[in-house]
Design a protein around this motif. Structure first.
Motif, PDB file in Angstrom:
ATOM      1  N   TYR A  41      20.952  15.599   8.211  1.00 59.65           N
ATOM      2  CA  TYR A  41      19.992  14.517   7.990  1.00 59.65           C
ATOM      3  C   TYR A  41      19.395  14.043   9.314  1.00 59.65           C
ATOM      4  O   TYR A  41      18.181  13.851   9.438  1.00 59.65           O
ATOM      5  CB  TYR A  41      20.650  13.342   7.259  1.00 59.65           C
ATOM      6  N   ILE A  42      20.253  13.842  10.293  1.00 62.24           N
ATOM      7  CA  ILE A  42      19.769  13.342  11.595  1.00 62.24           C
ATOM      8  C   ILE A  42      18.893  14.393  12.276  1.00 62.24           C
ATOM      9  O   ILE A  42      17.905  14.063  12.927  1.00 62.24           O
ATOM     10  CB  ILE A  42      20.955  12.906  12.479  1.00 62.24           C
ATOM     11  N   ASN A  43      19.251  15.669  12.104  1.00 58.89           N
ATOM     12  CA  ASN A  43      18.398  16.743  12.635  1.00 58.89           C
ATOM     13  C   ASN A  43      16.978  16.643  12.086  1.00 58.89           C
ATOM     14  O   ASN A  43      16.004  16.833  12.802  1.00 58.89           O
ATOM     15  CB  ASN A  43      18.961  18.108  12.246  1.00 58.89           C
ATOM     16  N   GLU A  44      16.915  16.340  10.812  1.00 58.50           N
ATOM     17  CA  GLU A  44      15.619  16.360  10.156  1.00 58.50           C
ATOM     18  C   GLU A  44      14.835  15.059  10.335  1.00 58.50           C
ATOM     19  O   GLU A  44      13.632  15.072  10.578  1.00 58.50           O
ATOM     20  CB  GLU A  44      15.802  16.652   8.659  1.00 58.50           C
ATOM     21  N   HIS A  45      15.552  13.947  10.249  1.00 56.51           N
ATOM     22  CA  HIS A  45      14.843  12.656  10.233  1.00 56.51           C
ATOM     23  C   HIS A  45      15.094  11.794  11.473  1.00 56.51           C
ATOM     24  O   HIS A  45      14.427  10.782  11.657  1.00 56.51           O
ATOM     25  CB  HIS A  45      15.244  11.856   8.991  1.00 56.51           C
ATOM     26  N   GLY A  46      16.047  12.172  12.256  1.00 56.77           N
ATOM     27  CA  GLY A  46      16.390  11.325  13.392  1.00 56.77           C
ATOM     28  C   GLY A  46      17.162  10.092  12.947  1.00 56.77           C
ATOM     29  O   GLY A  46      17.461   9.937  11.764  1.00 56.77           O
TER      30      GLY A  46
END
Length: 270
Positions: A41-46
DNA sequence: AATCATGTCAACCGCAGTGCG
DNA sequence: CCGCACTGCGGTTGACATGAT
């Protein structure tokens, strides 16, 4: 930002058991799947909002838990494993200046987390220093006397009141240094402010000899220091500011020497 | 081999600081 | 100015690993 979870497989499990709290939030040890979800999730949305992040990432965790997991474990570039002697030396040096301000220490270290540093200090370094006869709070030699330092934790930043009847005068000094470092690092470093920080503690001594010794030491104050009106305090000035702040001279006098010691640190920092 | 002490790591809790309405 | 929500930090706890006896 692309983050890959590396090296999680095969790590020994040392976390807590998993349970669900009253709000339906999962607590305790993180599974590999949860880690992957969070990282993906963080990879995609920060990172934007930790509170809503777990729901959006499909995690049954609170935001606080996600944040902690990310910062202390999943964040890229984190250095893990054993501390090198050089790192340990660095921690000790930084702790001597910054006190228990682990986040500040971590910022000075090479990709170590504050949690990691704190753990290593509490489990290892602190005991090692004690074994060497060094007070882990002041980083000076442990000196036996009967000085009793009394502080309220409201003043110390915690919630309960404690009285420490220490075998070392250094506990007061440690608190002093911590307060000093905190004040300076939070940019409250005008001299009046620091004076206020140093005036907060109440100290009692049931050892008359120690008091007399303290009084003797006090007379050394102002003995040839730099032309700084904060550092040069004569006996009359000390008496005056104690009266102003309703602090008893006789009972507080020993603390003045600690105050004086702290000014050396202050001098370095400013 | 069993037990105990100590070390290590991960995670939780509560509080304080900060920003915003 | 005040209250609320959010974030960050430090202290503490829990569970397992490891070494000593």
């Amino acid at each position: 930002m692309n983050v890959t979870v590396i090296g999680l497989v095969g790590l020994r499990k040392m976390g807590r058991k998993t349970w669900v709290d009253g709000d339906g939030m999962k607590k305790g040890e993180w599974t590999a799947e949860e880690d992957q979800n969070l990282v993906a999730y963080i990879n995609e949305h920060g990172i934007c909002d930790w509170r809503t992040l777990p729901r959006r990432a499909g995690l049954q965790r609170c935001g606080k838990s996600c944040r902690l997991r990310w910062l202390n474990y999943l964040r890229p570039g984190i250095k893990r494993g054993k501390f090198t002697p050089k790192e340990e030396e660095e921690i000790i040096k930084l702790h001597a200046v910054l006190g228990n301000r682990w986040a500040a220490i971590a910022k000075e270290m090479d990709n170590r987390t504050d949690n990691d540093i704190k753990n290593h200090w509490n489990s290892c370094l602190k005991k090692r220093l004690l074994r060497k006869g060094i007070d882990p709070m002041t980083h000076g030699p442990i000196i036996n006397n009967n000085l009793t330092v009394t502080t309220t934790n409201e003043e110390c930043g915690s919630s309960s009141t404690s009285t420490s009847s220490s075998t070392s005068s250094s506990s007061g000094s440690a608190w002093l240094l911590n307060k000093l470092a905190t004040g300076i690092s939070s940019k409250q470093h005008d001299l009046d402010r620091i004076k206020n920080i140093l005036l907060v503690p109440r100290i009692t001594s049931n050892d008359q000899d120690e008091q007399e010794e303290g009084l003797k030491r006090d007379h050394k104050i102002g003995g040839g220091e730099e032309n700084d009106d904060f550092l040069i305090w004569d006996d009359e000035e000390i008496r005056r500011f104690m009266e102003t702040d309703e602090i008893e001279y006789e009972t507080t006098a020993p603390y003045v020497s600690l105050f004086y010691e702290s000014t050396h640190i202050l001098d370095d920092l400013l």
